[in-house]
Enzyme design. Structure first.
Site, mmCIF file in Angstrom:
data_model
loop_
_atom_site.group_PDB
_atom_site.id
_atom_site.type_symbol
_atom_site.label_atom_id
_atom_site.label_comp_id
_atom_site.label_asym_id
_atom_site.label_seq_id
_atom_site.Cartn_x
_atom_site.Cartn_y
_atom_site.Cartn_z
ATOM 1 N N ARG A 1 0.613 -1.196 -0.026
ATOM 2 C CA ARG A 1 0.091 0.010 -0.102
ATOM 3 C C ARG A 1 0.955 1.320 -0.068
ATOM 4 O O ARG A 1 0.560 2.420 -0.597
ATOM 5 C CB ARG A 1 -1.042 0.135 1.102
ATOM 6 C CG ARG A 1 -1.690 1.239 1.113
ATOM 7 C CD ARG A 1 -3.060 1.258 2.015
ATOM 8 N NE ARG A 1 -2.942 0.576 3.252
ATOM 9 C CZ ARG A 1 -2.163 1.140 4.333
ATOM 10 N NH1 ARG A 1 -1.550 2.184 4.228
ATOM 11 N NH2 ARG A 1 -2.172 0.284 5.727
ATOM 12 N N TYR B 1 -17.543 14.528 -15.420
ATOM 13 C CA TYR B 1 -17.902 12.918 -15.233
ATOM 14 C C TYR B 1 -18.986 12.752 -14.224
ATOM 15 O O TYR B 1 -18.885 13.591 -13.049
ATOM 16 C CB TYR B 1 -16.739 12.281 -14.959
ATOM 17 C CG TYR B 1 -16.539 10.921 -14.721
ATOM 18 C CD1 TYR B 1 -16.715 9.957 -15.818
ATOM 19 C CD2 TYR B 1 -16.485 10.134 -13.566
ATOM 20 C CE1 TYR B 1 -17.142 8.736 -15.816
ATOM 21 C CE2 TYR B 1 -16.915 8.778 -13.456
ATOM 22 C CZ TYR B 1 -16.941 8.069 -14.668
ATOM 23 O OH TYR B 1 -17.131 6.905 -14.421
ATOM 24 N N ASP C 1 -8.749 17.361 -14.794
ATOM 25 C CA ASP C 1 -8.911 15.894 -15.404
ATOM 26 C C ASP C 1 -8.647 15.820 -16.654
ATOM 27 O O ASP C 1 -9.500 16.337 -17.761
ATOM 28 C CB ASP C 1 -10.417 15.668 -15.191
ATOM 29 C CG ASP C 1 -10.867 14.040 -15.417
ATOM 30 O OD1 ASP C 1 -10.100 13.522 -15.963
ATOM 31 O OD2 ASP C 1 -11.671 13.644 -14.847
ATOM 32 N N LYS D 1 -9.425 4.586 -18.926
ATOM 33 C CA LYS D 1 -9.725 4.787 -20.280
ATOM 34 C C LYS D 1 -8.450 4.654 -21.063
ATOM 35 O O LYS D 1 -7.828 3.694 -21.230
ATOM 36 C CB LYS D 1 -10.366 6.265 -20.313
ATOM 37 C CG LYS D 1 -11.162 6.416 -19.150
ATOM 38 C CD LYS D 1 -12.654 5.856 -19.291
ATOM 39 C CE LYS D 1 -13.394 5.625 -17.999
ATOM 40 N NZ LYS D 1 -13.901 6.882 -17.196
HETATM 41 C C1 LIG Z 1 -14.110 7.488 -15.941
HETATM 42 C C2 LIG Z 1 -13.815 8.876 -15.671
HETATM 43 C C3 LIG Z 1 -13.604 9.221 -14.242
HETATM 44 C C4 LIG Z 1 -13.600 8.047 -13.329
HETATM 45 O O1 LIG Z 1 -12.574 6.979 -13.135
HETATM 46 P P1 LIG Z 1 -12.976 5.632 -12.952
HETATM 47 O O2 LIG Z 1 -11.708 4.792 -13.057
HETATM 48 O O3 LIG Z 1 -14.093 5.040 -13.412
HETATM 49 O O4 LIG Z 1 -13.050 5.763 -11.303
HETATM 50 C C5 LIG Z 1 -13.321 10.427 -13.989
HETATM 51 N N1 LIG Z 1 -13.189 11.365 -15.128
HETATM 52 C C6 LIG Z 1 -13.256 11.196 -16.246
HETATM 53 C C7 LIG Z 1 -13.495 12.362 -17.341
HETATM 54 C C8 LIG Z 1 -13.810 9.862 -16.681
HETATM 55 O O5 LIG Z 1 -13.873 9.485 -18.034
#
Ligand SMILES: *Cc1c(COP(=O)(O)O)cnc(C)c1O
Length: 394
Positions: free
Chosen positions: A59, A112, A184, A209
């Site tokens: 961790r 998101y 983000d 992603k």
């Molecule tokens: C999918 C996504 C998230 C969250 O990510 P997870 O891996 O599903 O927890 C945050 N921001 C954006 C733009 C996303 O596409």
């Protein structure tokens, strides 16, 4: 070895972060272990005091995780990265490390879905409140700043509307008002957008992603621009506990080797699909930064190295048309998520953004006929044929 940071991004994708083991491995092995043996009591004591570098417990640190983190720090041009169990773990760790009760966030209004819920319903329990603003409007941002505002939280292009916010100008506002500027960068990946170049202080990604890119891992990352940001962020991640495990780190690191190839190929497909949709009679409008009719086309040209492979489009037939398209499309899979080698389609009003109130959706321009398409690396003619057949039935 030559400093990896001086190589081109294609080379960085293949080589960054890779740590050879004692046997000369070409990739980083998977250290699938929860804990690490101390040589003796004194060694353990020195590690805990931070007097010696080494591994204690996964961790806290793990070689496979660190290798992947180093790769992402290089790709984003940041000092350090922290692998997290999901994109959402990255978001909440970031907020937890940097904010306290009484602080205020200004966020893009179209973010998101789970981030929206976290900021709206969960963070207020800890005394942290958020104003959701159209951050493509700089005056709206300035007007929303209060004495207690601490952070600008920007998603660009925004999910699912593909609205673009001007990172350079927002960076200036953040500097002028002494605000933390967090971006983000999930939709662009470090291949197409480098928020640190425009004044961002922290970047987060859902590595689920593009970074991993194969729809087989849920993971996230926080990237710190400077070394001094890192210790408190690491401490928060260790204690909140949303860390990534070695196997998922390995998979993400493996995915990164083809990141540039995947991003470029899916973008080439997306450009053609956006043109196709833009001329389709059943499509009211297409939101894609590669089309000159995108409201922030010029800003995209300035801050993005390309339009990417996320397309949103509005069907003339509203909610029913959205449902029909979802039920009749072949090849393009009906699933949420994005950024993988396979194309995915979804209907935000009934799926990812169904948790928002209708008013909040309308304010954020997430209309009933809006469809979000994540374009993959399949043959583009196959994808267009699939859309053509399904749109006939809408
Ligand atoms: C999918 C996504 C998230 C969250 O990510 P997870 O891996 O599903 O927890 C945050 N921001 C954006 C733009 C996303 O596409």
């Amino acid at each position: 070895m030559h400093n990896i940071r001086n190589y081109a991004v294609d080379t960085q994708c293949v080589h960054s972060g890779i740590k050879e083991d004692l046997n000369g491995s070409v990739t980083t092995p998977i250290y699938q272990t929860s804990t690490f043996k101390f040589r003796n009591a004194q060694h353990g004591a020195r590690l805990f005091k931070g007097e010696e570098e080494g591994y204690i417990y996964t961790r806290m640190r793990n070689p496979t995780v660190e290798a992947m983190e180093d790769a992402i720090a290089v790709l984003e041009g940041g000092a350090k990265a922290l692998g997290c169990a999901s994109g959402m773990a990255s978001v909440h760790t970031l907020l937890g490390a940097l904010l306290s009760a009484g602080d205020h966030i200004i966020s893009s209004e179209s973010v998101y879905g789970a981030t929206q819920t976290l900021l709206t319903n969960i963070m207020p329990k800890f005394g942290i409140n958020t104003s959701f603003i159209d951050t493509s409007n700089l005056d709206a941002i300035k007007n929303a700043i209060k004495p207690e505002t601490k952070m600008l939280y920007i998603e660009t292009p925004a999910n699912p509307t593909i609205v673009i916010s001007d990172l350079e100008e927002i960076g200036k506002i953040a500097k002028e008002h002494n605000l933390i500027f967090a971006v983000d960068n999930t939709f662009m990946s470090p291949i197409l957008q480098k928020p640190f170049d425009f004044g961002a202080d922290y970047i987060i990604h859902s590595m689920t992603k593009y970074l991993n890119g194969h729809a087989d891992v849920v993971a996230g990352v926080i990237v710190c621009k400077t070394e001094d940001q890192y210790p408190s962020m690491r401490k928060m991640l260790n204690h909140f506990g949303g860390t990534i495990d070695p196997f998922n780190s390995f998979l993400v690191h493996r995915g990164i080797k083809t990141l540039k190839l995947r991003v470029m190929q899916s973008q080439e497909n997306a450009k053609k699909i956006a043109d196709y949709l833009n001329n389709h009679p059943k499509v009211q409008s297409v939101m894609y930064p590669g089309l000159q009719n995108h409201p922030q086309y010029e800003i995209a040209q300035k801050q993005q190295k390309g339009p990417g492979s996320m397309i949103s489009f509005e069907l003339r037939g509203g909610y029913d048309a959205g449902e029909k398209l979802m039920n009749n499309i072949e090849l393009i899979q009906l699933a949420v998520s994005l950024g993988g080698v396979e194309s995915l389609i979804q209907h935000p009003a009934s799926m990812t953004h169904a948790g928002m109130t209708k008013e909040a959706r309308q304010k954020a321009k997430i209309t009933d006929g809006l469809v979000r398409l994540s374009v993959g690396i399949e043959d583009v003619e196959d994808l267009i044929n699939a859309l053509e057949s399904a749109l006939k039935l809408v």
